[in-house]
Design an enzyme around this catalytic site. Structure first.
Site, PDB file in Angstrom:
ATOM      1  N   TRP A  75       2.421   5.994   1.882  1.00 47.27           N
ATOM      2  CA  TRP A  75       2.521   6.478   0.512  1.00 47.27           C
ATOM      3  C   TRP A  75       2.254   7.976   0.616  1.00 47.27           C
ATOM      4  CZ3 TRP A  75      -0.555   8.939  -3.183  1.00 47.27           C
ATOM      5  CH2 TRP A  75      -0.055   8.912  -4.499  1.00 47.27           C
ATOM      6  N   ARG A 109       0.812  -1.221   0.000  1.00 47.45           N
ATOM      7  CA  ARG A 109       0.000   0.000   0.000  1.00 47.45           C
ATOM      8  C   ARG A 109       0.847   1.273   0.000  1.00 47.45           C
ATOM      9  NH1 ARG A 109      -5.314  -1.644   1.847  1.00 47.45           N
ATOM     10  NH2 ARG A 109      -5.828   0.527   2.205  1.00 47.45           N
ATOM     11  N   ASN A 135      -4.659   6.526   7.089  1.00 52.62           N
ATOM     12  CA  ASN A 135      -4.653   6.217   5.656  1.00 52.62           C
ATOM     13  C   ASN A 135      -5.748   7.056   5.025  1.00 52.62           C
ATOM     14  OD1 ASN A 135      -4.934   5.036   3.097  1.00 52.62           O
ATOM     15  ND2 ASN A 135      -6.141   3.340   3.886  1.00 52.62           N
ATOM     16  N   GLU A 185       5.737   1.504 -15.600  1.00 57.40           N
ATOM     17  CA  GLU A 185       5.623   1.525 -14.140  1.00 57.40           C
ATOM     18  C   GLU A 185       6.706   0.703 -13.446  1.00 57.40           C
ATOM     19  OE1 GLU A 185       1.910   0.133 -12.418  1.00 57.40           O
ATOM     20  OE2 GLU A 185       1.688  -1.343 -13.996  1.00 57.40           O
TER      21      GLU A 185
END
Ligand code: F6R
Length: 607
Positions: A74, A27, A98, A486
């Site tokens: 992130w 994540r 989050n 990516e």
């Protein structure tokens, strides 16, 4: 994005938190941190970069305590740095988060007016500071946390830990998923069941707006209105959460190799043995009563929708619109009650896709989702959720979920064709046979890995790469380019091969590799003409085709990748394998972080 965990345990919390965070690292991995309560005092350890940096820090500077919270980040607000890493602490409270607090500027201004200073650039610090502010005003930890939660706008999953409260975590969910794990005299909190799988198989999923007061022996859940809410405890299947690499070097390699098995499973679940008719769990869905299909998704799932558009239009003669969720949700497109709204998402938690789904609620005839996580928000908010049976996908770049999505979407298109009478029994049998033969073809495609690796070796030296395809191969060209950029960080673009001469052909020179996806199908000759245009300008073509195609068109190409012959409708599923393996081996040759490419996260739960 971001993963959060919490534990009120019997043993030292730090190793449990780190292990759970490892399972959530998909994540985000910009920084990681934990906080514990030990002897009544909050302590924190945080490190920039991957979790391994936090583990190293904990070896040199352990953090005792049996209660704790943890976070893998992130970055949204503020660069990856130790001070921006979670948990954020303000006096006696530590918070992991989050999501995005959208009104954090307003809350910051209010706190600043009260003389409160900020140490970080994050939105989350506001949550910690606001809670501290309410604690100072005399509220209890639970009251202060709840009052803070009431002030927040945006998306969040939160866990709060307090000084002097060794037996309390307050957790809340709005927009971002959160699960409570029930142990025996222990309790856990996690962004998903995967994080908690080694700890317990008894899980309660919080619903939108829920907040929970968790102790070692109890959980009290209240809904957004403050009423006690009874939420089911579900038994999760541990085999659904296996997360080992199975002998492969990377999760992505394992997941690519699994495709014959998982695609077979997806096909078996909708195409019963001995029948050529697709059977859905909801017999209510009748495409003959519908005028239009609107499909919405992001990224790779969007390319699955783009492929499915060809199938629905060609096989079921059904008008289809396909949209990127982040565009769809703000465009306010008209949706009629004879529209089927279809959402495709591996995680089932993508914020934009979920928002697009909510936009269609009450407008479309039915909301259907094609998901990999049956317990996800998108699945739960759909009238009908169709699982793709890919199993847990850990590699950030989606592979097996894509081919399983495609398989389920093709079967849905066949169901539409049967309902609308656009394909006769023979044609339906022909497509069903092609689907059943697909796992064998996928195995044959995987057998080409060595040839693909050699082509990838050459690609790894390129600065830019073009992918071309026509018809059903066009969305796959887009997907091939996305996969390559990516994980290998090589700039790549996908184009409809007929579109090349309208601009991108200007880029072609002897340095430009061009991957041409071209089975020997009805549009093969046209694609080959476009390929010739590339070679005439010294572009280096990697031709991906079958025996006939390669025999016809191999002259002058840089290299070839040989696929087995396939029925036209399943070709995009089959040709996904070389697209994935090209990206994978290019990334391996470049030495990039295949499973956790920079700046990305697996589950995009923020806008
Ligand atoms: C690319 C990739 C992403 C996802 C996208 C949507 O390899 O994985 O583009 O496809 O973020 O995610 P889901 O399918 O979870 O909604």
């Amino acid at each position: 994005m971001c993963g959060i965990v919490g534990v009120l345990g019997k043993h030292e919390a730090a190793p449990i938190l780190v292990e759970a965070l490892k399972r959530l690292e998909y994540r985000g991995y910009d920084s990681a941190g934990i906080a514990t309560v030990n002897g009544g005092k909050l302590g924190r350890r945080r490190a920039v970069g991957k979790l391994v940096n936090l583990s190293d820090l904990l070896v040199h500077d352990p953090l005792p305590g049996k209660s704790g919270i943890g976070h893998t980040r992130w970055a949204t607000h503020g660069a990856p740095s130790v001070s921006n890493a979670h948990p954020h602490q303000a006096g006696p409270v530590a918070v992991v988060h989050n999501g995005i607090v959208e009104n954090y500027r307003e809350l910051r201004a209010e706190l600043a007016e009260n003389g409160i200073d900020f140490q970080t650039e994050t939105d989350t610090e506001t949550v910690a500071l606001m809670t501290e502010f309410y604690l100072k005003s005399g509220l209890s930890p639970v009251e202060a946390a709840f009052k803070t939660i009431d002030r927040l706008q945006g998306a969040f999953a939160l866990a709060f830990l307090f000084d002097g409260r060794d037996d309390l975590i307050v957790a809340a969910r709005k927009g971002s998923p959160l699960a409570i794990g029930h142990g025996d005299g222990e309790m856990f909190v996690g962004s998903d069941a995967i994080a908690l799988a080694p700890l317990t198989d008894r899980i309660t999923y919080l619903e939108e707006g829920d907040r929970a007061v968790v102790t070692r022996t109890s959980v009290e859940i209240r809904n957004e209105a403050g009423e006690i809410a009874n939420r089911e405890i579900r038994k999760i299947q541990l085999d659904q959460t296996r997360t080992d690499k199975g002998g492969h070097k990377h999760f992505m390699a394992k997941e690519i190799a699994e495709q014959p098995v998982v695609v077979a499973e997806a096909i078996r679940s909708y195409l019963p043995t001995g029948s050529d008719r697709v059977v859905l769990p909801d017999t209510d869905l009748d495409f003959s009563k519908l005028d239009r299909l609107t499909m919405v998704a992001c990224g790779t799932a969007f390319y699955a929708c783009l492929t499915a558009k060809y199938w629905f239009e060609q096989l079921a003669r059904m008008p289809v619109e396909v949209d990127i969720a982040s565009e769809f949700r703000y465009r306010e497109p008209p949706i009629t009650d004879r529209t089927l709204a279809l959402f495709v998402s591996q995680s089932g938690e993508t914020a934009d896709t979920l928002a697009a789904l909510r936009y269609c609620e009450g407008k479309a005839d039915k909301i259907v989702s094609v998901v990999n996580v049956p317990e996800s928000s998108i699945a739960r908010e759909s009238d009908l959720a169709l699982p793709i049976h890919a199993g847990v996908e850990i590699g950030v770049a989606s592979t097996k979920a894509f081919t399983c999505q495609l398989s389920v979407l093709l079967m849905l298109a066949l169901k539409a064709a049967a309902d609308r009478g656009t394909l006769d029994d023979d044609a339906l049998a022909d497509h069903a046979a092609a689907l059943r033969g697909l796992p064998t073809l996928l195995n044959a495609a995987l057998d080409q890995e060595e040839a693909i690796r050699k082509s990838a070796q050459r690609l790894s030296e390129a600065r830019d790469v073009l992918f071309l395809g026509r018809g059903l191969m066009y969305p796959l060209a887009l997907e091939g380019a996305l996969k390559l950029k990516e994980i290998s960080y090589i700039h790549a673009e996908g184009y409809a091969s007929g579109e090349l001469k309208h601009g991108p052909i200007a880029l072609i020179d002897k340095h430009m590799p061009v991957v041409v996806m071209a089975p020997r199908d009805a549009v093969f000759d046209k694609t080959v003409s476009n390929m010739q245009e590339v070679m005439a300008r010294k572009g280096k073509v990697i031709l991906v085709s079958d025996d006939d195609g390669i025999a016809d068109a191999k002259d002058g190409v840089w290299s070839t990748i040989r696929m087995p012959h396939a029925h036209a409708s399943v070709a995009p599923i089959l040709y996904s394998v070389p697209a994935q393996l090209l990206a994978y081996h290019t990334a391996v040759a470049k030495g990039t972080d295949v499973d956790q490419p920079r700046n990305l996260a697996k589950s995009v739960t923020v806008e």
